[in-house]
Design a protein around this motif. Sequence first.
Motif, PDB file in Angstrom:
ATOM      1  N   ILE A   1       0.857  -1.189   0.000  1.00  0.00           N
ATOM      2  CA  ILE A   1       0.000   0.000   0.000  1.00  0.00           C
ATOM      3  C   ILE A   1       0.890   1.234   0.000  1.00  0.00           C
ATOM      4  N   TRP A   2       0.567   2.179  -0.841  1.00  0.00           N
ATOM      5  CA  TRP A   2       1.355   3.413  -0.918  1.00  0.00           C
ATOM      6  C   TRP A   2       0.425   4.603  -1.101  1.00  0.00           C
ATOM      7  N   THR A   3       0.954   5.782  -0.835  1.00  0.00           N
ATOM      8  CA  THR A   3       0.169   7.016  -0.919  1.00  0.00           C
ATOM      9  C   THR A   3       0.749   7.924  -1.983  1.00  0.00           C
TER      10      THR A   3
ATOM     11  N   LYS B   1      -3.736  10.163  -1.867  1.00  0.00           N
ATOM     12  CA  LYS B   1      -4.687   9.074  -2.084  1.00  0.00           C
ATOM     13  C   LYS B   1      -3.961   7.748  -1.884  1.00  0.00           C
ATOM     14  N   ALA B   2      -4.634   6.811  -1.223  1.00  0.00           N
ATOM     15  CA  ALA B   2      -4.032   5.515  -0.918  1.00  0.00           C
ATOM     16  C   ALA B   2      -4.354   4.506  -2.019  1.00  0.00           C
ATOM     17  N   TYR B   3      -3.331   3.770  -2.444  1.00  0.00           N
ATOM     18  CA  TYR B   3      -3.485   2.759  -3.480  1.00  0.00           C
ATOM     19  C   TYR B   3      -2.908   1.429  -2.990  1.00  0.00           C
TER      20      TYR B   3
ATOM     21  N   VAL C   1      -0.815  -4.924  -6.710  1.00  0.00           N
ATOM     22  CA  VAL C   1      -0.693  -6.373  -6.670  1.00  0.00           C
ATOM     23  C   VAL C   1       0.112  -6.840  -7.877  1.00  0.00           C
ATOM     24  N   THR C   2       1.153  -7.612  -7.605  1.00  0.00           N
ATOM     25  CA  THR C   2       1.944  -8.253  -8.649  1.00  0.00           C
ATOM     26  C   THR C   2       1.844  -9.762  -8.450  1.00  0.00           C
ATOM     27  N   ILE C   3       1.573 -10.480  -9.535  1.00  0.00           N
ATOM     28  CA  ILE C   3       1.445 -11.938  -9.427  1.00  0.00           C
ATOM     29  C   ILE C   3       2.653 -12.608 -10.075  1.00  0.00           C
ATOM     30  N   HIS C   4       2.985 -13.788  -9.580  1.00  0.00           N
ATOM     31  CA  HIS C   4       4.128 -14.562 -10.072  1.00  0.00           C
ATOM     32  C   HIS C   4       3.636 -15.989 -10.342  1.00  0.00           C
ATOM     33  N   PHE C   5       3.957 -16.502 -11.522  1.00  0.00           N
ATOM     34  CA  PHE C   5       3.485 -17.842 -11.872  1.00  0.00           C
ATOM     35  C   PHE C   5       4.414 -18.452 -12.919  1.00  0.00           C
ATOM     36  N   ILE C   6       4.297 -19.761 -13.068  1.00  0.00           N
ATOM     37  CA  ILE C   6       5.095 -20.498 -14.055  1.00  0.00           C
ATOM     38  C   ILE C   6       4.175 -20.940 -15.182  1.00  0.00           C
ATOM     39  N   TYR C   7       4.560 -20.578 -16.408  1.00  0.00           N
ATOM     40  CA  TYR C   7       3.772 -20.929 -17.597  1.00  0.00           C
ATOM     41  C   TYR C   7       4.725 -21.430 -18.677  1.00  0.00           C
ATOM     42  N   ASN C   8       4.453 -22.651 -19.145  1.00  0.00           N
ATOM     43  CA  ASN C   8       5.331 -23.278 -20.155  1.00  0.00           C
ATOM     44  C   ASN C   8       6.788 -23.296 -19.685  1.00  0.00           C
ATOM     45  N   ASP C   9       6.965 -23.670 -18.409  1.00  0.00           N
ATOM     46  CA  ASP C   9       8.295 -23.804 -17.815  1.00  0.00           C
ATOM     47  C   ASP C   9       9.059 -22.490 -17.751  1.00  0.00           C
ATOM     48  N   GLN C  10       8.357 -21.373 -17.804  1.00  0.00           N
ATOM     49  CA  GLN C  10       8.993 -20.057 -17.681  1.00  0.00           C
ATOM     50  C   GLN C  10       8.330 -19.274 -16.557  1.00  0.00           C
ATOM     51  N   MET C  11       9.161 -18.493 -15.851  1.00  0.00           N
ATOM     52  CA  MET C  11       8.669 -17.691 -14.732  1.00  0.00           C
ATOM     53  C   MET C  11       8.162 -16.344 -15.246  1.00  0.00           C
ATOM     54  N   PHE C  12       6.958 -15.965 -14.846  1.00  0.00           N
ATOM     55  CA  PHE C  12       6.372 -14.692 -15.259  1.00  0.00           C
ATOM     56  C   PHE C  12       5.986 -13.882 -14.025  1.00  0.00           C
ATOM     57  N   SER C  13       6.172 -12.568 -14.124  1.00  0.00           N
ATOM     58  CA  SER C  13       5.711 -11.633 -13.093  1.00  0.00           C
ATOM     59  C   SER C  13       4.953 -10.517 -13.797  1.00  0.00           C
ATOM     60  N   ARG C  14       3.726 -10.271 -13.359  1.00  0.00           N
ATOM     61  CA  ARG C  14       2.888  -9.253 -13.993  1.00  0.00           C
ATOM     62  C   ARG C  14       2.207  -8.398 -12.929  1.00  0.00           C
ATOM     63  N   ASN C  15       2.318  -7.094 -13.093  1.00  0.00           N
ATOM     64  CA  ASN C  15       1.610  -6.159 -12.214  1.00  0.00           C
ATOM     65  C   ASN C  15       0.173  -6.054 -12.713  1.00  0.00           C
ATOM     66  N   ILE C  16      -0.754  -6.696 -12.031  1.00  0.00           N
ATOM     67  CA  ILE C  16      -2.119  -6.794 -12.540  1.00  0.00           C
ATOM     68  C   ILE C  16      -3.039  -5.692 -12.027  1.00  0.00           C
ATOM     69  N   ALA C  17      -2.649  -4.991 -10.980  1.00  0.00           N
ATOM     70  CA  ALA C  17      -3.575  -3.980 -10.453  1.00  0.00           C
ATOM     71  C   ALA C  17      -2.862  -2.946  -9.603  1.00  0.00           C
ATOM     72  N   THR C  18      -3.303  -1.712  -9.751  1.00  0.00           N
ATOM     73  CA  THR C  18      -2.978  -0.632  -8.819  1.00  0.00           C
ATOM     74  C   THR C  18      -4.295   0.083  -8.589  1.00  0.00           C
ATOM     75  N   LYS C  19      -4.931  -0.233  -7.480  1.00  0.00           N
ATOM     76  CA  LYS C  19      -6.315   0.171  -7.233  1.00  0.00           C
ATOM     77  C   LYS C  19      -6.396   1.114  -6.041  1.00  0.00           C
ATOM     78  N   GLU C  20      -7.192   2.161  -6.202  1.00  0.00           N
ATOM     79  CA  GLU C  20      -7.375   3.103  -5.096  1.00  0.00           C
ATOM     80  C   GLU C  20      -8.242   2.466  -4.014  1.00  0.00           C
ATOM     81  N   LEU C  21      -7.804   2.599  -2.781  1.00  0.00           N
ATOM     82  CA  LEU C  21      -8.569   2.072  -1.653  1.00  0.00           C
ATOM     83  C   LEU C  21      -9.755   2.993  -1.383  1.00  0.00           C
ATOM     84  N   GLU C  22     -10.949   2.430  -1.443  1.00  0.00           N
ATOM     85  CA  GLU C  22     -12.157   3.233  -1.276  1.00  0.00           C
ATOM     86  C   GLU C  22     -12.320   3.728   0.150  1.00  0.00           C
TER      87      GLU C  22
END
Length: 375
Positions: free
Chosen positions: A213-215, A220-222, A225-246
């Motif tokens: 969480i950062w400001t 404004k607070a946000y 989320v970054t996800i990490h997974f293995i697909y086809n024997d390769q490591m992937f990291s993707r930033n899937i969301a930066t969402k404002e906290l309601e």
Amino acid sequence: MIILKLYIEIMKRGPKTSSTVWEHFKKTEEKKVTCNICKNEFKYSGNTSNLREHLKRKHPASLFPQREPKEDADENVVTSVARSSQEIESSSHNSCILPTNITANNQEKPLSKSKGSRQLKLFGSTRGDGLTPEMKDKLDKALLQMIVIDYQPLSIVENKGFINYSNNLNPHYQLPSRKLLTSVWLENFYQEESRKVKTMLTDVANVAATTDIWTSDSNKAYISVTIHFIYNDQMFSRNIATKELEDVHHTGENIARALNSIFQEWNINNKIVTVVSDNGANIKNAIRQMNVHHHPCIAHTLNLTVNESLDNIPLLNTVIKKCRSLVGHFKHSVAASQILKEMQIQMNLPILKVKQDVRTRWNSCLIMMERLLKI
């Protein structure tokens, strides 16, 4: 007869080469020319069609847009010649008339835009800017990718320096507006990349997530989320969301609600095996409510450990405080920094600046003290 001699002398000079292809070719022999770009030799018999085709096929990037003739210069020359002819005519009392269709290029042509408007257009496109829709689309996407990958502000397309740089790279490319980037291109790019990631996630069984969480500067607070997974024997990291906290209250329940919303949007709420975060009590509580394993951030844990250890050594803590005071003196005084630099030059020492430590970066304390020892 003076006027007639002047006209004959001008006509002897013959017409000059006016075709735009001659900016890229040079005559080597009477009936041969050489391309200035690739140095290939071609036959020339008074027609430039083959030379123009060579430019279209081999060197499209060197082509240039239609240029209008410089009428002002032509008119000035004609006026000057006409004035001179009138002066000579009055002095010689001859009635010879100078033709009025002599221009600055010494070509016999009527004084109109018709010939200039038929100047060669060497682009392979009918668009006025010389770019096909496919080329324009490709450049727009490359620009957006640069902004996304390098975290550049969208306002970069309004910066005078960047506009000038773009014009020098390709004067025919018109930068998209900031509004177009925001409302159309950015949204389309996000949807395209999201589909790719979601397609990969359908074949993934386990996903790890990192969150924090950062400001912002606008207070404004946000939550990111970054996800990490293995697909086809390769490591992937993707930033899937930066969402404002309601909710302004960052309780464990509110944070858990925000994380669950993000995971459900990406259809991975049942695939999360662990969540990495700092050691804040609220985030730990949120992950506990989600019934997911919590993996504390190692860097944050080390930072807390080192800071606590330093605080429990009074003598070392005193030394660190004095180092901070010394560094602060030079950081807040331009005159002191200049004197330090002059003394280093006088003593033939490397010109080094002091380094300020940051409490949240435990190794910066060591770097600060090492730099003071070197100075």
